[in-house]
Design an enzyme around this catalytic site. Structure first.
Site, PDB file in Angstrom:
ATOM      1  N   ASP A 196     -11.569   9.106   5.562  1.00 17.59           N
ATOM      2  CA  ASP A 196     -10.433   9.131   4.642  1.00 17.59           C
ATOM      3  C   ASP A 196      -9.825   7.734   4.559  1.00 17.59           C
ATOM      4  O   ASP A 196      -9.319   7.206   5.555  1.00 17.59           O
ATOM      5  CB  ASP A 196      -9.395  10.142   5.131  1.00 17.59           C
ATOM      6  CG  ASP A 196      -8.202  10.234   4.199  1.00 17.59           C
ATOM      7  OD1 ASP A 196      -8.379  10.701   3.062  1.00 17.59           O
ATOM      8  OD2 ASP A 196      -7.102   9.817   4.606  1.00 17.59           O
ATOM      9  N   THR A 203      -7.543   6.600  -2.779  1.00 20.08           N
ATOM     10  CA  THR A 203      -7.083   5.442  -2.009  1.00 20.08           C
ATOM     11  C   THR A 203      -8.190   4.414  -1.834  1.00 20.08           C
ATOM     12  O   THR A 203      -7.982   3.217  -2.055  1.00 20.08           O
ATOM     13  CB  THR A 203      -6.583   5.898  -0.629  1.00 20.08           C
ATOM     14  OG1 THR A 203      -5.570   6.878  -0.804  1.00 20.08           O
ATOM     15  CG2 THR A 203      -6.026   4.733   0.152  1.00 20.08           C
ATOM     16  N   THR A 204      -9.361   4.886  -1.430  1.00 22.16           N
ATOM     17  CA  THR A 204     -10.482   3.969  -1.211  1.00 22.16           C
ATOM     18  C   THR A 204     -10.852   3.249  -2.501  1.00 22.16           C
ATOM     19  O   THR A 204     -11.071   2.029  -2.505  1.00 22.16           O
ATOM     20  CB  THR A 204     -11.699   4.744  -0.667  1.00 22.16           C
ATOM     21  OG1 THR A 204     -11.322   5.430   0.528  1.00 22.16           O
ATOM     22  CG2 THR A 204     -12.844   3.806  -0.366  1.00 22.16           C
ATOM     23  N   ASP A 264      -5.823  16.724   0.949  1.00 20.59           N
ATOM     24  CA  ASP A 264      -6.202  16.030  -0.285  1.00 20.59           C
ATOM     25  C   ASP A 264      -6.477  17.027  -1.405  1.00 20.59           C
ATOM     26  O   ASP A 264      -6.083  16.811  -2.561  1.00 20.59           O
ATOM     27  CB  ASP A 264      -7.452  15.170  -0.057  1.00 20.59           C
ATOM     28  CG  ASP A 264      -7.172  13.933   0.780  1.00 20.59           C
ATOM     29  OD1 ASP A 264      -5.984  13.604   0.958  1.00 20.59           O
ATOM     30  OD2 ASP A 264      -8.132  13.306   1.260  1.00 20.59           O
TER      31      ASP A 264
END
Length: 517
Positions: A56, A89-90, A372
């Site tokens: 994550d 996010t990544t 998520d």
């Protein structure tokens, strides 16, 4: 006589741009390998030896010890993305790194940093319009696919169908702030379930206490249920056994008074954030009162909200109106340890999810994946639009931004072109992480996107090339991609405008600022 030359004159000069670009690229490389269904995990260890295994991106960036100020600025991208969209996010950090990498080439061409930043802003504005054009209206089936996509590549993937259905059912029945998640290891993922009510990961303090309480009146206490701290630190000298007995009886009388105060409020259940004195526990057990200690603050707040009660920090001020009311409290066995289950709650909307997994590490990772999933489903429902996943929207934007660049005047045109190229980093990373050749994959995808109906084609991680992601059920909320682009563009533009990194002077200590403390 030879001329003396200062060696420092020939030392290479490292600019603020060079530093910021390098930091952004390194941070992007840190999380890039976690992208996609075949992304890798990171093993993180803190000074105490506690291990976290996850892929994550938000968790990795939040828990990584970062020293450089630029790295901390970039992690704001992760925080903003996680708070607003719960996913992506990544992608946002990887895009930031690629934008900074492309900016390096433009800087070498003597293009001014503010021109690059302006070009990036123009490209992002156009990209937001293009995203709206390819958005698809949500349906229950698409929302279910959104939940599955959010859990792909994580420990929850094996049972993602069941978990995604739970996430969809839960988010359709209540709001995010009314969802309570409890994680328990030593079980199977398929045993995970959701209930209408609250689950609290605690148990009764004495086996003589009841296993269930109907019409529960719950006292929520945030302090120790014992003598005041100053009364425990008294030093008393006694000369005979009678004095000892008198002192002990005095303490018992004080504890009895504390217990009576709680009982007189009408409470038949006591949930304490801290500890409860054993003598008070014995009184509660004799009176048939259920008591649990060290209850998490989040659980206390959830009970207070659901049962219309109030948490108190002064026991002597506890009143009947402070008690939370619940139709039924039960202690139910889950694995090796029981849980507190609260149902028949008048205030509608309280929902709890029990997540199971074989190990502590896996249940923690499943918890992050499920969090998520419910987040992105709620975001998709709120916005009402979704997109094909698998890197498809980034390829569509890249193609159209190249065409848009031709209409932009000045050197900003080159920045728009670089922005378009940078967006291809997402499908390239998905291909590379899946063991495919990224260049061959991009070439095939560009061919598919050449047609008007090709905007839904993303990376086929199984067979290579491209495939229609809508048909494959790989879906993500439009707002996740939109926010990722906004965050990456803003932070890259901000970093490009920095021409010096300056250490500030030490702030005044207490007593040095002239204030009389």
């Amino acid at each position: 006589m030879a001329t003396v030359v200062d060696a420092k004159q020939n030392a290479p000069v490292v600019s603020a741009h060079d530093i910021n670009i390098q930091v952004a690229i390194q941070l992007a490389n840190l999380v890039k390998s976690t992208l996609g269904p075949y992304g890798m995990d990171k093993e993180m260890v803190d000074p105490a030896g506690v291990v976290v295994m996850t892929n994550d991106g938000a968790t990795i960036l939040r828990e990584t010890k970062l020293h450089h100020p630029t790295a901390r600025i970039i992690t704001e991208v992760a925080r903003t993305q996680e708070e607003n969209c719960f996913d992506g996010t990544t992608s946002s950090v990887v895009i930031t790194g690629e934008l900074m990498s492309k900016a390096k080439d433009l800087l070498n061409l003597k293009i001014h940093p503010t021109r690059i930043a302006k070009g990036y802003t123009l490209a992002n504005k156009k990209a937001q319009t293009l995203l709206e054009e390819i958005g698809v209206d949500v349906t229950d089936d698409l929302l279910l696919s959104v939940g599955k996509t959010a859990m792909t590549g994580k420990s929850a993937e094996a049972e993602q169908d069941q978990l995604a259905q739970i996430a969809l059912d839960v988010i359709k029945s209540t709001t995010l702030d009314n969802i309570n998640i409890v994680k328990r290891p030593n079980g199977k993922v398929k045993d995970s379930l959701a209930i209408s009510g609250l689950l609290i990961d605690r148990e009764k303090m004495d086996h003589n206490m009841p296993d269930s309480v109907k019409d529960a009146k719950i006292a929520l206490i945030s302090v120790d249920v014992t003598l005041p701290e100053f009364a425990q630190q008294l030093q008393i000298q006694v000369n005979d056994n009678n004095a000892v007995k008198e002192f002990i009886e005095s303490r018992k009388a004080q504890l009895q008074e504390i217990a009576e105060t709680i009982l007189n409020s009408g409470a038949n259940v006591v949930l304490c954030k801290r500890d409860i004195d054993p003598f008070v526990v014995e009184i509660f057990a004799q009176k048939g009162v259920y008591a649990a200690r060290r209850v998490a603050m989040s659980d206390m707040e959830a009970v207070a909200k659901a049962g219309k009660g109030r948490m108190v920090s002064a026991i002597d001020g506890l009143k009947a109106s402070d008690l939370a009311t619940v139709g039924l409290l039960e202690e139910v066995a889950v694995g090796e340890k029981p849980l507190i289950k609260l149902t028949e709650i008048e205030t509608a909307g309280s929902v709890s999810v029990l997540l199971r997994a074989p190990t502590l590490h896996s249940v923690d990772e499943i918890g992050r994946a499920f969090d998520d999933a419910i987040g992105v489903i709620s975001v998709a429902m709120e916005h009402g639009k979704v997109l094909a996943g698998g890197g498809a929207p980034y390829l569509h934007l890249s193609k159209n931004l190249r065409e848009f660049a031709a209409t932009v005047s000045g050197r900003e045109q080159m920045a728009v072109e670089s922005y378009a190229q940078a967006l291809e980093v997402i499908p390239a990373a998905l291909a590379e992480n899946s063991g495919l050749d990224p260049l061959d994959t991009l070439i095939r995808l560009r061919q598919l996107h050449a047609s008007a109906a090709g905007h839904s084609n993303g990376v086929d991680v199984e067979n290579g090339g491209g495939v229609n992601m809508l048909d494959m059920g790989v879906i993500e909320p439009l707002s996740v991609v939109s926010q990722a682009l906004d965050s990456a563009t803003d932070i890259a533009s901000q970093l490009l405008r920095i021409d010096n990194i300056i250490e500030m002077q030490r702030g005044p200590e207490i007593g040095e600022d002239g204030y009389q403390y």
